[in-house]
Scaffold this active site. Sequence first.
Site, PDB file in Angstrom:
ATOM      1  N   VAL A 143      12.035 -25.457   0.076  1.00 53.10           N
ATOM      2  CA  VAL A 143      13.295 -24.764  -0.180  1.00 53.10           C
ATOM      3  C   VAL A 143      14.143 -24.847   1.091  1.00 53.10           C
ATOM      4  O   VAL A 143      13.612 -24.663   2.202  1.00 53.10           O
ATOM      5  CB  VAL A 143      13.062 -23.265  -0.521  1.00 53.10           C
ATOM      6  CG1 VAL A 143      14.351 -22.634  -1.024  1.00 53.10           C
ATOM      7  CG2 VAL A 143      11.943 -23.097  -1.535  1.00 53.10           C
TER       8      VAL A 143
ATOM      9  N   TYR B 148      -1.244 -20.847   7.929  1.00 54.90           N
ATOM     10  CA  TYR B 148      -0.308 -20.567   6.825  1.00 54.90           C
ATOM     11  C   TYR B 148      -1.026 -20.726   5.479  1.00 54.90           C
ATOM     12  O   TYR B 148      -0.872 -19.903   4.572  1.00 54.90           O
ATOM     13  CB  TYR B 148       0.871 -21.524   6.926  1.00 54.90           C
ATOM     14  CG  TYR B 148       2.000 -21.246   5.955  1.00 54.90           C
ATOM     15  CD1 TYR B 148       2.936 -20.244   6.201  1.00 54.90           C
ATOM     16  CD2 TYR B 148       2.141 -21.998   4.789  1.00 54.90           C
ATOM     17  CE1 TYR B 148       3.985 -20.005   5.310  1.00 54.90           C
ATOM     18  CE2 TYR B 148       3.184 -21.770   3.896  1.00 54.90           C
ATOM     19  CZ  TYR B 148       4.105 -20.770   4.160  1.00 54.90           C
ATOM     20  OH  TYR B 148       5.132 -20.532   3.279  1.00 54.90           O
TER      21      TYR B 148
ATOM     22  N   ARG C  77       0.833  -1.215   0.000  1.00 54.51           N
ATOM     23  CA  ARG C  77       0.000   0.000   0.000  1.00 54.51           C
ATOM     24  C   ARG C  77       0.861   1.256   0.000  1.00 54.51           C
ATOM     25  O   ARG C  77       0.536   2.247  -0.641  1.00 54.51           O
ATOM     26  CB  ARG C  77      -0.907  -0.025   1.238  1.00 54.51           C
ATOM     27  CG  ARG C  77      -1.801   1.185   1.359  1.00 54.51           C
ATOM     28  CD  ARG C  77      -2.771   1.059   2.503  1.00 54.51           C
ATOM     29  NE  ARG C  77      -2.109   0.990   3.819  1.00 54.51           N
ATOM     30  CZ  ARG C  77      -2.753   0.915   4.977  1.00 54.51           C
ATOM     31  NH1 ARG C  77      -4.076   0.878   4.984  1.00 54.51           N
ATOM     32  NH2 ARG C  77      -2.102   0.864   6.120  1.00 54.51           N
TER      33      ARG C  77
ATOM     34  N   LYS D 133      -1.473 -17.670   2.789  1.00 51.46           N
ATOM     35  CA  LYS D 133      -0.870 -17.667   1.454  1.00 51.46           C
ATOM     36  C   LYS D 133      -1.943 -17.604   0.360  1.00 51.46           C
ATOM     37  O   LYS D 133      -1.694 -17.079  -0.726  1.00 51.46           O
ATOM     38  CB  LYS D 133       0.054 -18.873   1.283  1.00 51.46           C
ATOM     39  CG  LYS D 133       1.311 -18.789   2.177  1.00 51.46           C
ATOM     40  CD  LYS D 133       2.183 -17.560   1.852  1.00 51.46           C
ATOM     41  CE  LYS D 133       3.500 -17.561   2.596  1.00 51.46           C
ATOM     42  NZ  LYS D 133       4.366 -16.405   2.257  1.00 51.46           N
TER      43      LYS D 133
HETATM   44  N1  NAD Z   1      11.411 -22.394   2.656  1.00 50.18           N
HETATM   45  C1  NAD Z   1      10.357 -22.949   2.116  1.00 50.18           C
HETATM   46  O1  NAD Z   1      10.301 -24.193   1.960  1.00 50.18           O
HETATM   47  C2  NAD Z   1       9.218 -22.084   1.636  1.00 50.18           C
HETATM   48  C3  NAD Z   1       8.193 -22.717   0.891  1.00 50.18           C
HETATM   49  C4  NAD Z   1       7.132 -21.964   0.441  1.00 50.18           C
HETATM   50  C5  NAD Z   1       7.083 -20.604   0.708  1.00 50.18           C
HETATM   51  N2  NAD Z   1       8.084 -20.002   1.428  1.00 50.18           N
HETATM   52  C6  NAD Z   1       7.962 -18.562   1.682  1.00 50.18           C
HETATM   53  O2  NAD Z   1       9.160 -17.934   1.283  1.00 50.18           O
HETATM   54  C7  NAD Z   1       9.326 -16.728   2.035  1.00 50.18           C
HETATM   55  C8  NAD Z   1      10.738 -16.659   2.569  1.00 50.18           C
HETATM   56  O3  NAD Z   1      10.924 -17.733   3.449  1.00 50.18           O
HETATM   57  P1  NAD Z   1      12.337 -18.435   3.712  1.00 50.18           P
HETATM   58  O4  NAD Z   1      12.091 -19.874   3.576  1.00 50.18           O
HETATM   59  O5  NAD Z   1      13.400 -17.781   2.937  1.00 50.18           O
HETATM   60  O6  NAD Z   1      12.479 -18.145   5.285  1.00 50.18           O
HETATM   61  P2  NAD Z   1      13.664 -17.594   6.202  1.00 50.18           P
HETATM   62  O7  NAD Z   1      13.152 -17.742   7.588  1.00 50.18           O
HETATM   63  O8  NAD Z   1      14.948 -18.242   5.833  1.00 50.18           O
HETATM   64  O9  NAD Z   1      13.742 -16.045   5.820  1.00 50.18           O
HETATM   65  C9  NAD Z   1      12.694 -15.150   6.135  1.00 50.18           C
HETATM   66  C10 NAD Z   1      13.282 -13.849   6.604  1.00 50.18           C
HETATM   67  O10 NAD Z   1      12.181 -12.949   6.862  1.00 50.18           O
HETATM   68  C11 NAD Z   1      12.461 -12.226   8.023  1.00 50.18           C
HETATM   69  N3  NAD Z   1      11.214 -11.769   8.628  1.00 50.18           N
HETATM   70  C12 NAD Z   1      10.312 -12.528   9.285  1.00 50.18           C
HETATM   71  N4  NAD Z   1       9.313 -11.762   9.733  1.00 50.18           N
HETATM   72  C13 NAD Z   1       9.583 -10.497   9.352  1.00 50.18           C
HETATM   73  C14 NAD Z   1       8.924  -9.268   9.537  1.00 50.18           C
HETATM   74  N5  NAD Z   1       7.783  -9.181  10.243  1.00 50.18           N
HETATM   75  N6  NAD Z   1       9.463  -8.145   9.000  1.00 50.18           N
HETATM   76  C15 NAD Z   1      10.637  -8.214   8.322  1.00 50.18           C
HETATM   77  N7  NAD Z   1      11.318  -9.361   8.138  1.00 50.18           N
HETATM   78  C16 NAD Z   1      10.794 -10.487   8.649  1.00 50.18           C
HETATM   79  C17 NAD Z   1      13.209 -13.200   8.918  1.00 50.18           C
HETATM   80  O11 NAD Z   1      13.984 -12.530   9.908  1.00 50.18           O
HETATM   81  C18 NAD Z   1      14.054 -13.969   7.915  1.00 50.18           C
HETATM   82  O12 NAD Z   1      15.357 -13.410   7.799  1.00 50.18           O
HETATM   83  C19 NAD Z   1       8.231 -16.750   3.103  1.00 50.18           C
HETATM   84  O13 NAD Z   1       7.172 -15.913   2.688  1.00 50.18           O
HETATM   85  C20 NAD Z   1       7.787 -18.196   3.138  1.00 50.18           C
HETATM   86  O14 NAD Z   1       6.456 -18.321   3.564  1.00 50.18           O
HETATM   87  C21 NAD Z   1       9.145 -20.729   1.898  1.00 50.18           C
END
Ligand code: NAD
Length: 350
Positions: free
Chosen positions: A288, A255, A223, A259
């Site tokens: 991932v 979750y 936004r 999503k």
């Molecule tokens: N890893 C997987 O298997 C997977 C699968 C599907 C979707 N995702 C999505 O991918 C995205 C990234 O996830 P990832 O796996 O890299 O996780 P990760 O935990 O390695 O990285 C996420 C980062 O976001 C930061 N973060 C969390 N809350 C926050 C906030 N309120 N404000 C600012 N920063 C914040 C954390 O400190 C962290 O460094 C997420 O949206 C997750 O839902 C991940």
Amino acid sequence: MSTNKPLTIKSSVGDWLADPVGHQLLAELLAQHGRDVSVLKAARMFSLQRMVAMSRGMLPQETADDLVRRVNVGRSPDQDAEQGGAPKTTLPAVPARAWTERIVSDRFGGCTTIVTGAGSGIGFATASRILREGGRVIAVDVSAPRLAALVAAHPNAQLVTVEADITDEAGVRRIVDAAGDRIDGLANVAGIGDDMTPIHETSDQVWERVFAVNVDGTFRLTRAVVPKMLAAGRGSIVNVASEAALRGSAAGVAYTASKHAVVGMTKSSAYMYGEAGIRVNAVAPGPVATNIEVSFASALGEDRIGAAMANIPLAADAAQLAASITFLLSDDGTNLTGAVLPSDGGWSAL
Ligand SMILES: NC(=O)c1ccc[n+]([C@@H]2O[C@H](COP(=O)([O-])OP(=O)(O)OC[C@H]3O[C@@H](n4cnc5c(N)ncnc54)[C@H](O)[C@@H]3O)[C@@H](O)[C@H]2O)c1
């Protein structure tokens, strides 16, 4: 030898832990790294093979193969099958193809992109790719040490870090101020997992926290950014959804619903700004290898989700997700808006 059914590389970590010999072997392996089997709680549904991909070197393939041999006292059921047992597939198995990232020089030259969650996993990889392709990145994370690691890994890059929580309106203002007048791209990557609970077991706390970060944070920052893109008549937004945005069997209700909401924001915004030069797309990652935390607070959730995960693809590297996200962010994504791109090794085709 274990008294239970033979364990294979495809058996789940839960099955390995339920077997006395398998449990002991995993405990011994973890002890070598100063850990105990409690660290495997969130991985119970994954196969031992998947753990090889997710362990980032802690469990090499040879070690996993050796565990299979030892748990079956020198007899690997997988090997037996390969050496004359009934074929499991009508196609020959080929080794996974290694992927090499190819940097496109100056693809993001002159562009400013905000990347949230840039301190870890997919956000880190996305910020890194944009920086190495000549872009300016406003890297956002709640964790200052993680942002410092991003800076250390990219000396001399056009990198501005903002330690901020995307759920906090003041934090959102600081992010947009740090970007300045021109914002070409926004990658809403920050997100958190849930505790894999079905709705009758989900607490207010889990529901509200997951929605606060995954939905409200994405909403608030988008936004705040869109008016600048509208003024410029151009912009590209990529929201990170999940396989849980495409199906009901990948996570808990909080979750999964969050999503699906991310996909709703993506489609609404793509439609609303379709004639204003702003493209809005989503990427739906499968598994991932990152630092994301999920827990299992429900036996029903563990049982149902574990069953659905038995045959999903192996975990991808975060750089593979960055490849998908930066494709959509870049001008190569021209003609794409409102798309939800599964980047999941084929899970969505199951
Ligand atoms: N890893 C997987 O298997 C997977 C699968 C599907 C979707 N995702 C999505 O991918 C995205 C990234 O996830 P990832 O796996 O890299 O996780 P990760 O935990 O390695 O990285 C996420 C980062 O976001 C930061 N973060 C969390 N809350 C926050 C906030 N309120 N404000 C600012 N920063 C914040 C954390 O400190 C962290 O460094 C997420 O949206 C997750 O839902 C991940």
